[in-house]
Design a protein around this motif. Structure first.
Motif, PDB file in Angstrom:
ATOM      1  N   LEU A 219      43.483  38.508  33.084  1.00  0.00           N
ATOM      2  CA  LEU A 219      44.401  39.076  34.070  1.00  0.00           C
ATOM      3  C   LEU A 219      44.031  40.513  34.413  1.00  0.00           C
ATOM      4  O   LEU A 219      43.931  40.875  35.601  1.00  0.00           O
ATOM      5  CB  LEU A 219      45.828  39.016  33.532  1.00  0.00           C
ATOM      6  N   PHE A 220      43.824  41.350  33.412  1.00  0.00           N
ATOM      7  CA  PHE A 220      43.507  42.757  33.676  1.00  0.00           C
ATOM      8  C   PHE A 220      42.180  42.883  34.414  1.00  0.00           C
ATOM      9  O   PHE A 220      42.056  43.683  35.343  1.00  0.00           O
ATOM     10  CB  PHE A 220      43.459  43.542  32.363  1.00  0.00           C
ATOM     11  N   ASN A 221      41.184  42.121  34.017  1.00  0.00           N
ATOM     12  CA  ASN A 221      39.890  42.196  34.687  1.00  0.00           C
ATOM     13  C   ASN A 221      39.958  41.686  36.126  1.00  0.00           C
ATOM     14  O   ASN A 221      39.235  42.169  36.988  1.00  0.00           O
ATOM     15  CB  ASN A 221      38.838  41.410  33.900  1.00  0.00           C
ATOM     16  N   ASN A 222      40.831  40.714  36.380  1.00  0.00           N
ATOM     17  CA  ASN A 222      41.033  40.267  37.754  1.00  0.00           C
ATOM     18  C   ASN A 222      41.742  41.334  38.588  1.00  0.00           C
ATOM     19  O   ASN A 222      41.364  41.614  39.730  1.00  0.00           O
ATOM     20  CB  ASN A 222      41.863  38.981  37.779  1.00  0.00           C
TER      21      ASN A 222
ATOM     22  N   PHE B 145      47.485  40.681  49.358  1.00  0.00           N
ATOM     23  CA  PHE B 145      48.528  40.149  48.476  1.00  0.00           C
ATOM     24  C   PHE B 145      48.237  38.702  48.079  1.00  0.00           C
ATOM     25  O   PHE B 145      48.586  38.287  46.973  1.00  0.00           O
ATOM     26  CB  PHE B 145      49.894  40.262  49.153  1.00  0.00           C
ATOM     27  N   LEU B 146      47.579  37.950  48.966  1.00  0.00           N
ATOM     28  CA  LEU B 146      47.169  36.595  48.606  1.00  0.00           C
ATOM     29  C   LEU B 146      46.146  36.640  47.476  1.00  0.00           C
ATOM     30  O   LEU B 146      46.223  35.849  46.523  1.00  0.00           O
ATOM     31  CB  LEU B 146      46.582  35.878  49.821  1.00  0.00           C
ATOM     32  N   GLU B 147      45.201  37.564  47.561  1.00  0.00           N
ATOM     33  CA  GLU B 147      44.213  37.712  46.498  1.00  0.00           C
ATOM     34  C   GLU B 147      44.900  38.130  45.194  1.00  0.00           C
ATOM     35  O   GLU B 147      44.522  37.681  44.107  1.00  0.00           O
ATOM     36  CB  GLU B 147      43.150  38.733  46.876  1.00  0.00           C
ATOM     37  N   LEU B 148      45.918  38.978  45.310  1.00  0.00           N
ATOM     38  CA  LEU B 148      46.662  39.421  44.128  1.00  0.00           C
ATOM     39  C   LEU B 148      47.311  38.228  43.428  1.00  0.00           C
ATOM     40  O   LEU B 148      47.276  38.108  42.192  1.00  0.00           O
ATOM     41  CB  LEU B 148      47.717  40.439  44.551  1.00  0.00           C
ATOM     42  N   ILE B 149      47.897  37.331  44.213  1.00  0.00           N
ATOM     43  CA  ILE B 149      48.509  36.122  43.652  1.00  0.00           C
ATOM     44  C   ILE B 149      47.443  35.260  42.961  1.00  0.00           C
ATOM     45  O   ILE B 149      47.652  34.738  41.856  1.00  0.00           O
ATOM     46  CB  ILE B 149      49.226  35.317  44.746  1.00  0.00           C
ATOM     47  N   MET B 150      46.278  35.129  43.602  1.00  0.00           N
ATOM     48  CA  MET B 150      45.211  34.312  43.033  1.00  0.00           C
ATOM     49  C   MET B 150      44.667  34.927  41.744  1.00  0.00           C
ATOM     50  O   MET B 150      44.256  34.203  40.829  1.00  0.00           O
ATOM     51  CB  MET B 150      44.081  34.146  44.047  1.00  0.00           C
ATOM     52  N   MET B 151      44.679  36.244  41.648  1.00  0.00           N
ATOM     53  CA  MET B 151      44.227  36.903  40.419  1.00  0.00           C
ATOM     54  C   MET B 151      45.111  36.518  39.236  1.00  0.00           C
ATOM     55  O   MET B 151      44.620  36.197  38.152  1.00  0.00           O
ATOM     56  CB  MET B 151      44.245  38.425  40.611  1.00  0.00           C
ATOM     57  N   VAL B 152      46.419  36.537  39.467  1.00  0.00           N
ATOM     58  CA  VAL B 152      47.362  36.160  38.410  1.00  0.00           C
ATOM     59  C   VAL B 152      47.253  34.668  38.112  1.00  0.00           C
ATOM     60  O   VAL B 152      47.228  34.244  36.947  1.00  0.00           O
ATOM     61  CB  VAL B 152      48.800  36.529  38.813  1.00  0.00           C
ATOM     62  N   LEU B 153      47.178  33.869  39.162  1.00  0.00           N
ATOM     63  CA  LEU B 153      47.136  32.416  38.994  1.00  0.00           C
ATOM     64  C   LEU B 153      45.880  31.984  38.236  1.00  0.00           C
ATOM     65  O   LEU B 153      45.945  31.109  37.357  1.00  0.00           O
ATOM     66  CB  LEU B 153      47.187  31.738  40.364  1.00  0.00           C
TER      67      LEU B 153
END
Length: 274
Positions: free
Chosen positions: A115-118, A244-252
């Motif tokens: 998560l942090f690295n994403n 923000f879409l990329e942010l969601i994908m990082m968490v997912l």
């Protein structure tokens, strides 16, 4: 179209004053300490962010639980909630009440490390997910692969190979086809997809943000009329939802990577359950 051909087209467009889109090679930044690279593997930004992730995770959770009050502070509450999410969602729900406790440290580490690295890709200045490069993704998947394979052989011995490659209840003639397929699926394809899924999503999101930013910069810098400048601003504004879409994908993707880790471990533990 091959990579060299694309590079030639981009170079020709740049020479003619046209838009030159960013390439994958531009995501590979120069080494910070090139003198450490006798074989071309010097200390680069990726390695720095891996170390930074370890430092941040250690410091944030150590700081949040330093007092361990009965009535938790906001930081302690958030840290305990994060731990509880991993413990219950990825640990107990997947591995079961009997087996999940010894694996919570690994699952917790995997989830927050990925998560942090994403999320580094969403921070201005850093602006690059560590796992948008194949090397770190392969390394993480290899660690998980060795873990669940080693666990399987520890619990079941040599029988583990048969349990993972020979489906039960299948007619013997079909085993000639299914056994090699099961071997490839479980021992070769599984770690590859585990790593490539993470890397491909992070790289795609990173390239999209780079493309939107460089396109907006090109249109605004052209100074060929208010229409181009307005279009550049529109592209820049349009990139905000992409961000923000990329942010969601990082968490997912961090969740999916850790969840699959739990599933693979559960498969090793209960390999002889069927």
């Amino acid at each position: 179209m091959r990579g060299p051909a694309l590079s030639s087209l981009a170079l020709s467009a740049a020479e003619e004053g046209g838009f030159q889109p960013p390439t994958i090679s531009e995501t590979h930044l120069p080494d910070i300490l090139p003198w450490m690279a006798p074989w071309g593997t010097g200390f680069g930004k990726n390695m720095l962010m891996v170390i930074l992730a370890v430092v941040l995770i250690t410091w944030l959770f150590s700081f949040a639980i330093r007092k361990q009050a009965l009535v938790p502070s906001r930081g302690q509450y958030l840290a305990e909630s994060a731990y509880g999410f991993v413990r219950n969602t990825m640990g107990r729900d997947i591995l079961g009440d009997k087996h999940f406790r010894p694996w919570i440290p690994l699952l917790f580490t995997v989830f927050f490390f990925v998560l942090f690295n994403n999320l580094f890709g969403a921070i201005p200045g850093l602006q690059m997910p560590t796992f948008s490069h194949a090397g770190p993704a392969y390394a993480m998947a290899a660690i998980i692969w060795v873990t669940w394979i080693g666990l399987g052989f520890k619990l079941h011995g040599a029988k583990f190979m048969k349990l993972m490659t020979v489906p039960s209840g299948v007619p013997k003639p079909l085993l000639l086809i299914l056994t090699p397929l099961e071997f490839l699926s479980n021992f070769i394809i599984r770690p590859l997809t585990h790593s490539l899924r993470l890397m491909a999503v992070m790289l795609a999101g990173h390239i999209i943000v780079m493309l939107a930013g460089s396109g907006a910069e090109f249109l605004i810098a052209q100074q060929e009329g208010i229409a181009n400048a307005g279009l550049g601003v529109a592209v820049l504004l349009g990139s905000i939802p992409l961000y923000f879409l990329e942010l969601i994908m990082m968490v997912l993707q961090a969740f999916v990577f850790a969840l699959l880790t739990a599933i693979y471990i559960q498969g090793s533990i209960e390999a002889d359950a069927h």
